[in-house]
Enzyme design. Structure first.
Site, PDB file in Angstrom:
ATOM      1  N   HIS A 231       0.805  -1.227   0.000  1.00  0.00           N
ATOM      2  CA  HIS A 231       0.000   0.000   0.000  1.00  0.00           C
ATOM      3  C   HIS A 231       0.846   1.289   0.000  1.00  0.00           C
ATOM      4  O   HIS A 231       0.762   2.118   0.901  1.00  0.00           O
ATOM      5  CB  HIS A 231      -1.057   0.001   1.094  1.00  0.00           C
ATOM      6  CG  HIS A 231      -0.618  -0.467   2.467  1.00  0.00           C
ATOM      7  ND1 HIS A 231       0.359   0.144   3.182  1.00  0.00           N
ATOM      8  CD2 HIS A 231      -1.055  -1.477   3.250  1.00  0.00           C
ATOM      9  CE1 HIS A 231       0.506  -0.453   4.348  1.00  0.00           C
ATOM     10  NE2 HIS A 231      -0.332  -1.454   4.405  1.00  0.00           N
TER      11      HIS A 231
ATOM     12  N   HIS B  37      -4.117  -8.940  15.175  1.00  0.00           N
ATOM     13  CA  HIS B  37      -4.510  -7.857  14.248  1.00  0.00           C
ATOM     14  C   HIS B  37      -5.128  -8.520  13.036  1.00  0.00           C
ATOM     15  O   HIS B  37      -4.565  -9.485  12.500  1.00  0.00           O
ATOM     16  CB  HIS B  37      -3.249  -7.065  13.884  1.00  0.00           C
ATOM     17  CG  HIS B  37      -3.416  -5.963  12.900  1.00  0.00           C
ATOM     18  ND1 HIS B  37      -4.597  -5.303  12.677  1.00  0.00           N
ATOM     19  CD2 HIS B  37      -2.500  -5.380  12.055  1.00  0.00           C
ATOM     20  CE1 HIS B  37      -4.411  -4.364  11.762  1.00  0.00           C
ATOM     21  NE2 HIS B  37      -3.156  -4.403  11.367  1.00  0.00           N
TER      22      HIS B  37
ATOM     23  N   GLU C 150      -5.691  -7.246   9.971  1.00  0.00           N
ATOM     24  CA  GLU C 150      -5.287  -6.909   8.607  1.00  0.00           C
ATOM     25  C   GLU C 150      -4.782  -8.190   7.954  1.00  0.00           C
ATOM     26  O   GLU C 150      -4.199  -9.065   8.611  1.00  0.00           O
ATOM     27  CB  GLU C 150      -4.204  -5.821   8.592  1.00  0.00           C
ATOM     28  CG  GLU C 150      -3.967  -5.314   7.167  1.00  0.00           C
ATOM     29  CD  GLU C 150      -3.158  -4.014   7.074  1.00  0.00           C
ATOM     30  OE1 GLU C 150      -2.749  -3.467   8.107  1.00  0.00           O
ATOM     31  OE2 GLU C 150      -2.956  -3.551   5.921  1.00  0.00           O
TER      32      GLU C 150
ATOM     33  N   ASP D 143      -2.437  -9.151   6.167  1.00  0.00           N
ATOM     34  CA  ASP D 143      -1.054  -9.645   6.180  1.00  0.00           C
ATOM     35  C   ASP D 143      -0.770 -10.482   7.429  1.00  0.00           C
ATOM     36  O   ASP D 143       0.248 -11.188   7.480  1.00  0.00           O
ATOM     37  CB  ASP D 143      -0.026  -8.498   6.035  1.00  0.00           C
ATOM     38  CG  ASP D 143      -0.234  -7.359   7.020  1.00  0.00           C
ATOM     39  OD1 ASP D 143      -1.352  -7.193   7.531  1.00  0.00           O
ATOM     40  OD2 ASP D 143       0.733  -6.614   7.262  1.00  0.00           O
TER      41      ASP D 143
ATOM     42  N   HIS E 280      -2.127  -0.827  14.227  1.00  0.00           N
ATOM     43  CA  HIS E 280      -2.344   0.218  13.261  1.00  0.00           C
ATOM     44  C   HIS E 280      -3.800   0.353  12.823  1.00  0.00           C
ATOM     45  O   HIS E 280      -4.154   1.268  12.070  1.00  0.00           O
ATOM     46  CB  HIS E 280      -1.371  -0.118  12.108  1.00  0.00           C
ATOM     47  CG  HIS E 280      -1.750  -0.045  10.716  1.00  0.00           C
ATOM     48  ND1 HIS E 280      -1.889  -1.076   9.842  1.00  0.00           N
ATOM     49  CD2 HIS E 280      -2.006   1.071  10.004  1.00  0.00           C
ATOM     50  CE1 HIS E 280      -2.187  -0.665   8.657  1.00  0.00           C
ATOM     51  NE2 HIS E 280      -2.276   0.626   8.718  1.00  0.00           N
TER      52      HIS E 280
ATOM     53  N   ASP F  97       2.125  -5.191  14.612  1.00  0.00           N
ATOM     54  CA  ASP F  97       2.701  -4.140  13.764  1.00  0.00           C
ATOM     55  C   ASP F  97       3.698  -3.254  14.516  1.00  0.00           C
ATOM     56  O   ASP F  97       4.636  -2.717  13.902  1.00  0.00           O
ATOM     57  CB  ASP F  97       1.585  -3.247  13.201  1.00  0.00           C
ATOM     58  CG  ASP F  97       0.963  -3.807  11.921  1.00  0.00           C
ATOM     59  OD1 ASP F  97       1.563  -4.716  11.314  1.00  0.00           O
ATOM     60  OD2 ASP F  97      -0.113  -3.336  11.533  1.00  0.00           O
TER      61      ASP F  97
ATOM     62  N   TYR G 210       9.128   2.463   8.284  1.00  0.00           N
ATOM     63  CA  TYR G 210       7.879   1.759   8.595  1.00  0.00           C
ATOM     64  C   TYR G 210       6.979   2.659   9.443  1.00  0.00           C
ATOM     65  O   TYR G 210       5.798   2.850   9.138  1.00  0.00           O
ATOM     66  CB  TYR G 210       8.237   0.482   9.352  1.00  0.00           C
ATOM     67  CG  TYR G 210       7.082  -0.380   9.789  1.00  0.00           C
ATOM     68  CD1 TYR G 210       6.666  -1.460   9.014  1.00  0.00           C
ATOM     69  CD2 TYR G 210       6.423  -0.139  10.984  1.00  0.00           C
ATOM     70  CE1 TYR G 210       5.614  -2.261   9.431  1.00  0.00           C
ATOM     71  CE2 TYR G 210       5.380  -0.928  11.402  1.00  0.00           C
ATOM     72  CZ  TYR G 210       4.977  -2.000  10.623  1.00  0.00           C
ATOM     73  OH  TYR G 210       3.942  -2.789  11.040  1.00  0.00           O
TER      74      TYR G 210
ATOM     75  N   HIS H 279       6.491  -8.037  11.748  1.00  0.00           N
ATOM     76  CA  HIS H 279       7.286  -7.749  10.545  1.00  0.00           C
ATOM     77  C   HIS H 279       8.748  -7.581  10.958  1.00  0.00           C
ATOM     78  O   HIS H 279       9.043  -6.842  11.900  1.00  0.00           O
ATOM     79  CB  HIS H 279       6.844  -6.436   9.891  1.00  0.00           C
ATOM     80  CG  HIS H 279       5.442  -6.426   9.364  1.00  0.00           C
ATOM     81  ND1 HIS H 279       5.073  -7.087   8.213  1.00  0.00           N
ATOM     82  CD2 HIS H 279       4.326  -5.819   9.818  1.00  0.00           C
ATOM     83  CE1 HIS H 279       3.787  -6.884   7.993  1.00  0.00           C
ATOM     84  NE2 HIS H 279       3.298  -6.128   8.946  1.00  0.00           N
TER      85      HIS H 279
END
Ligand code: FEO
Length: 397
Positions: free
Chosen positions: A25, A79, A81, A83, A144, A163, A191, A222
């Protein structure tokens, strides 16, 4: 073929290496990325996060290196999201009895992805015994998404931070002390600037919530795991949460025939002459996520573009959209709009409007020259920028 990596007694990294990924993104990832998932073997077998759906088979194969994936009792989704939660369906396909543990807001999102099932929602302060370990959950909303939470295992002095404290980097090593610290901190900085800037206040609260924990490992979702440099990453986050700009400038421009480029050069020279650290970017050849990393630390941002079809050039349009979402909303940031035009200064006004929406002060009106820049105009711009820096410096004394 895909193997797990033991990171502590009975805890394994079973994530995905995204060696070939270059963008997520809008954020460039020159070193690729790592999606982390962690397996805890206790009386219960617990999987913390599941990674992106496109790497589900890699994750399941790494889990198989340690245990039969069918034996997973609990999936913690810190989380939702995709990913991190994108492989939950694939894991449930091999471990259908697994209980999915998530935050209250995460439950709503996971239901939208995967339909109704028996989720176990957690709030800050809730705990879950998995044997000799008890997992503690702390909500970290907007770090996030609204659903984010982190999981702390006091037994292991380990925080699974999702995150928070992450970096986009693919490495063959799992720990911060096994790689170049400068590179990893630069990745963590980029990041933060490109993912967390809109949520600095919420991130500050999250840092406050976790810094008092008994920790010797932070395992983000990550990048590499922090064990030797927890103080460095905490320090970086505190500095970035304060979002106080340095005495630095960024000059960003698009140009058609070189006039706006020459105006950009005059501005850059003015900053240099005043001793302000400055970087100049031509948008046609630059990475907007690197520019926004520099913008995060810059007190002064100058953006220039000629008018084209009564608006900005396409590259500038993309940059302004990205800037609007990510510009730091703190005081003491100064914007300068400039550029050339034929019969309307629409582009320079559009840039000025973007600065105003982002909360930047604009001590001079948009600086526009019709048809072409001129040596006199460049001198005027140089002097105006010199004056802005001098006034700003004197007001700080
Ligand atoms: Fe790494 Fe907000 O997902």
């Amino acid at each position: 073929m895909f193997k797990a990596t033991k990171i502590r007694e009975d805890i394994y990294w079973v994530g995905a290496l995204e060696w070939e990924e270059r963008f997520i993104h809008g954020v460039s990832m020159p070193y690729g990325s790592t999606n982390n998932a962690y397996l805890i073997i206790d009386e219960k077998v617990v999987l913390i996060d599941t990674c992106i759906g496109s790497h589900a088979s890699e994750v399941i194969e790494r889990i198989s290196d340690v245990v039969d994936p069918a034996s997973i009792d609990i999936i913690v989704s810190n989380h939702s999201e995709k990913d991190h939660a994108g492989s939950i369906d694939a894991v449930l396909a091999v471990a259908p009895q697994a209980q999915v543990v998530t935050s209250v807001k995460g439950e709503a999102i996971l239901r939208s992805y995967y339909g109704d099932r028996d989720y176990l929602p957690m709030r800050t302060g809730d705990t879950l015994s998995i044997g000799k370990r008890t997992l503690h959950f702390i909500q970290t909303p907007m770090v996030h998404w609204p659903d984010n939470m982190v999981t702390w295992s006091p037994y292991d002095k380990t925080l699974f931070s999702n995150d928070a404290f992450g970096q986009f980097i693919a490495t063959s090593k799992r720990f911060d002390d096994e790689v170049d610290l400068g590179v990893v901190l630069a990745c963590a900085t980029k990041y933060f600037a490109n993912i967390l800037t809109p949520y600095v206040k919420q991130t500050a609260k999250a840092v406050e919530a976790v810094e008092g924990l008994d920790l010797d490992t932070i395992a983000p979702a990550h990048g590499v795991i922090w064990r030797e440099h927890i103080g460095d990453i905490m320090g970086l986050y505190k500095r970035m949460c304060a979002a106080k700009p340095d005495d630095a400038a960024v000059v960003v421009y698009s140009s058609m025939y070189g006039s706006t480029q020459r105006m950009a050069a005059a501005i850059t020279e003015a900053f240099m002459a005043q001793g302000v650290s400055v970087r100049q970017y031509d948008l046609e050849i630059s990475d907007i996520s690197q520019i926004m990393t520099d913008v995060f630390f810059a007190k002064y941002v100058a953006i220039g573009c000629p008018t084209h079809n009564m608006t900005v050039l396409p590259s500038m349009g993309a940059f302004l959209a990205y800037f609007k979402g990510l510009a730091p909303k703190t005081k003491d940031r100064i914007g300068i709009s400039f550029g050339t035009y034929g019969w309307s200064d629409a582009a320079q006004r559009e840039i000025a409007s973007t600065f105003q929406q982002a909360g930047y002060e604009m001590p001079i009106a948009p600086f526009s020259e019709d048809w072409n820049d001129t040596p006199a105009g460049e001198q005027q711009l140089f002097d105006a920028v010199t004056g802005i820096v001098a006034k700003s410096a004197s007001s700080e004394r």
